[in-house]
Design a protein around this motif. Structure first.
Motif, mmCIF file in Angstrom:
data_model
loop_
_atom_site.group_PDB
_atom_site.id
_atom_site.type_symbol
_atom_site.label_atom_id
_atom_site.label_comp_id
_atom_site.label_asym_id
_atom_site.label_seq_id
_atom_site.Cartn_x
_atom_site.Cartn_y
_atom_site.Cartn_z
ATOM 1 N N SER A 256 1.388 -0.797 4.582
ATOM 2 C CA SER A 256 1.689 0.601 4.279
ATOM 3 C C SER A 256 2.956 1.080 4.984
ATOM 4 O O SER A 256 3.377 2.223 4.782
ATOM 5 C CB SER A 256 0.508 1.496 4.689
ATOM 6 N N ALA A 257 3.547 0.227 5.814
ATOM 7 C CA ALA A 257 4.771 0.615 6.517
ATOM 8 C C ALA A 257 5.946 0.614 5.541
ATOM 9 O O ALA A 257 5.954 -0.104 4.541
ATOM 10 C CB ALA A 257 5.050 -0.343 7.663
ATOM 11 N N ARG A 258 6.936 1.433 5.837
ATOM 12 C CA ARG A 258 8.167 1.450 5.064
ATOM 13 C C ARG A 258 9.337 1.154 5.995
ATOM 14 O O ARG A 258 9.333 1.540 7.157
ATOM 15 C CB ARG A 258 8.369 2.802 4.374
ATOM 16 N N ILE A 259 10.336 0.456 5.441
ATOM 17 C CA ILE A 259 11.462 -0.042 6.231
ATOM 18 C C ILE A 259 12.751 0.513 5.654
ATOM 19 O O ILE A 259 12.969 0.485 4.435
ATOM 20 C CB ILE A 259 11.491 -1.581 6.223
ATOM 21 N N ILE A 260 13.602 1.020 6.533
ATOM 22 C CA ILE A 260 14.928 1.499 6.147
ATOM 23 C C ILE A 260 15.960 0.614 6.828
ATOM 24 O O ILE A 260 15.960 0.464 8.051
ATOM 25 C CB ILE A 260 15.131 2.968 6.551
ATOM 26 N N SER A 261 16.814 0.012 6.039
ATOM 27 C CA SER A 261 17.890 -0.835 6.549
ATOM 28 C C SER A 261 19.213 -0.088 6.371
ATOM 29 O O SER A 261 19.489 0.436 5.291
ATOM 30 C CB SER A 261 17.926 -2.162 5.787
ATOM 31 N N VAL A 262 20.002 -0.047 7.436
ATOM 32 C CA VAL A 262 21.296 0.642 7.378
ATOM 33 C C VAL A 262 22.392 -0.407 7.203
ATOM 34 O O VAL A 262 22.460 -1.392 7.949
ATOM 35 C CB VAL A 262 21.552 1.470 8.646
ATOM 36 N N ARG A 263 23.230 -0.192 6.211
ATOM 37 C CA ARG A 263 24.298 -1.136 5.885
ATOM 38 C C ARG A 263 25.646 -0.458 6.084
ATOM 39 O O ARG A 263 25.945 0.557 5.455
ATOM 40 C CB ARG A 263 24.157 -1.614 4.440
ATOM 41 N N ARG A 264 26.453 -1.007 6.955
ATOM 42 C CA ARG A 264 27.783 -0.467 7.217
ATOM 43 C C ARG A 264 28.825 -1.468 6.735
ATOM 44 O O ARG A 264 28.564 -2.670 6.680
ATOM 45 C CB ARG A 264 27.954 -0.218 8.721
ATOM 46 N N GLU B 288 0.833 -1.199 0.000
ATOM 47 C CA GLU B 288 0.000 0.000 0.000
ATOM 48 C C GLU B 288 0.870 1.252 0.000
ATOM 49 O O GLU B 288 2.080 1.204 0.218
ATOM 50 C CB GLU B 288 -0.910 -0.011 1.232
ATOM 51 N N ARG B 289 0.231 2.390 -0.249
ATOM 52 C CA ARG B 289 0.957 3.659 -0.188
ATOM 53 C C ARG B 289 1.565 3.856 1.185
ATOM 54 O O ARG B 289 1.041 3.353 2.179
ATOM 55 C CB ARG B 289 0.011 4.821 -0.495
ATOM 56 N N PRO B 290 2.687 4.608 1.279
ATOM 57 C CA PRO B 290 3.312 4.802 2.582
ATOM 58 C C PRO B 290 2.321 5.325 3.620
ATOM 59 O O PRO B 290 1.570 6.267 3.355
ATOM 60 C CB PRO B 290 4.414 5.824 2.296
ATOM 61 N N GLY B 291 2.330 4.695 4.773
ATOM 62 C CA GLY B 291 1.387 5.034 5.826
ATOM 63 C C GLY B 291 2.066 5.525 7.090
ATOM 64 O O GLY B 291 3.203 6.013 7.052
#
Length: 405
Positions: free
Chosen positions: A276-284, A174-177
């Motif tokens: 509708s959730a969005r996930i940000i993964s940080v890669r080091r 779904e669209r970002p919620g």
């Protein structure tokens, strides 16, 4: 109510901390310290609360007072070591070495002193000596833990097999919620991402909570081969509704973040229950990330981080799991490179804002102006402007890290 005893104040400070109400927690701990200025624990608790709200100079003052009363109060020594960059003119190495060599120093306290000495010697550029203390502290800590790496490796395999591409693709995106998630290995830069995004008035954060796991456990399937299969068979609509109740309502039209590194285990459940959730993964970079974990004394979490061989195996399993999520999760997942973020925070920050569908301002990169409380391992670092000195830090320890690399 009328004023209580010191024990009441400390209990209230502890509960307020657990609720994330750090200013209130500090107020209770300050009252306790002022009522009992000769109690090292009261002084240490206040110093910790001051660190959490960003008053680093005051936190160091109260650490100094605590250690003047109790030179072997090792937790205060570790807290103090991380409040600023130590210098040749102003450090505590000799003081801590004396405390560490004391015959009465318990093994648990030795761990704190080793990590504190490692931190200060690293600041001073004495990397061989720093590594010897990090290594000694990690070895002591590992001996105190009951941990089987193979169980974690098997867990990763089961997650990949239970959350297939077919299962995730059956749930339309779904669209970002209203909800967003920040995840990645500990010490990968997740706190920095959280500080940038909460620079927006439209974004707030619950910090690190168990809300995802709790919602999943409430609604997992009744039948299945094991807990992973039952999780994949959960009532995901009910799980999403429960998560929303636990997480609370975001600002009108805004976003509420969850920043728990371990949510990389539950990315599939998040995708299915909150479309509708969005996930940000940080890669080091692997060597930097692994050494940053190895040189950090965590609480009860991340038991694999105290042995270089176990850390290497865990990292590989984590990388394989993230490869899987990248293949099956679709556009819900945005990966941010830590090195790139510190080099060009405005460009990557704008990308994260687009992913969450919020307005972007370059002012959000001024994380030193973000007055939100932080109780993570990066609580002192996030009070400074974005820096790049931790990029390539592993090279100072290349000789010692050869087996891991």
């Amino acid at each position: 109510m009328p004023p209580g005893e010191v024990a009441d104040l400390e209990a209230l400070g502890f509960v307020a901390f657990g609720q994330g109400r750090h200013q209130l927690s500090m107020r209770f701990y300050r009252q306790a310290a002022e009522a009992r200025p000769d109690d090292p624990t009261c002084l240490y608790n206040l110093a910790t609360a001051l660190r959490n709200v960003g008053d680093l100079e005051a936190a160091e003052t109260w650490c100094d007072r605590c250690l003047a009363l109790a030179p072997q109060y090792a937790q205060a020594a570790l807290l103090r070591s991380g409040l600023r960059t130590q210098t040749a003119q102003r450090h505590h190495v000799s003081e801590m070495r004396a405390a560490l060599s004391g015959a009465s120093t318990a093994a648990g306290d030795q761990i704190f002193f080793h990590y504190a000495l490692g931190k200060e010697l690293d600041d001073l550029g004495d990397f061989d000596a720093a590594f010897s203390h990090f290594s000694a502290g990690a070895a002591l800590r590992r001996r105190m833990l009951q941990y089987d790496l193979n169980q974690d490796l098997a867990k990763f395999d089961r997650i990949r097999s239970c959350y297939s591409a077919g299962l995730l693709s059956a749930s339309p995106l779904e669209r970002p919620g209203p909800y967003g998630f920040i995840l990645g290995l500990p010490r990968s830069g997740t706190t920095l991402v959280e500080r940038i995004l909460t620079g927006s008035p439209d974004v707030d954060t619950n910090g690190e909570t168990d809300n995802v796991m709790e919602a999943l456990l409430r609604h997992q399937g009744a039948e299945g081969e094991d807990i992973f299969h039952r999780a994949a068979q959960a009532d995901h609509a009910a799980m999403g509704a429960t998560y929303a109740r636990l997480a609370g309502t975001p600002p009108p039209g805004g976003r509420r973040l969850e920043k728990l590194p371990l949510n990389y285990l539950y990315l599939g459940a998040i995708r299915l229950s909150l479309p509708s959730a969005r996930i940000i993964s940080v890669r080091r970079s692997p060597a930097d990330n692994c050494f940053a974990m190895f040189s950090t004394l965590f609480g009860s979490a991340y038991p694999y981080s105290y042995d270089l061989a176990e850390l290497a195996h865990y990292y590989r399993a984590y990388a394989d799991l993230m490869d899987h999520w990248r293949d099956v999760a679709g556009d819900v997942l945005l990966e941010i490179p830590y090195d790139g973020l510190t080099a060009d925070p405005a460009r990557h920050g704008a990308s994260m804002a687009r992913h969450l569908d919020i307005a972007w301002s370059d002012d959000m990169t001024r994380v030193e102006d973000n007055r939100r409380a932080s109780a993570t391992a990066s609580a002192a670092q996030v009070r400074r402007p974005i820096f790049r000195t931790s990029v390539g830090r592993w090279r100072n320890y290349e000789r010692h890290l050869a087996p891991l690399i």
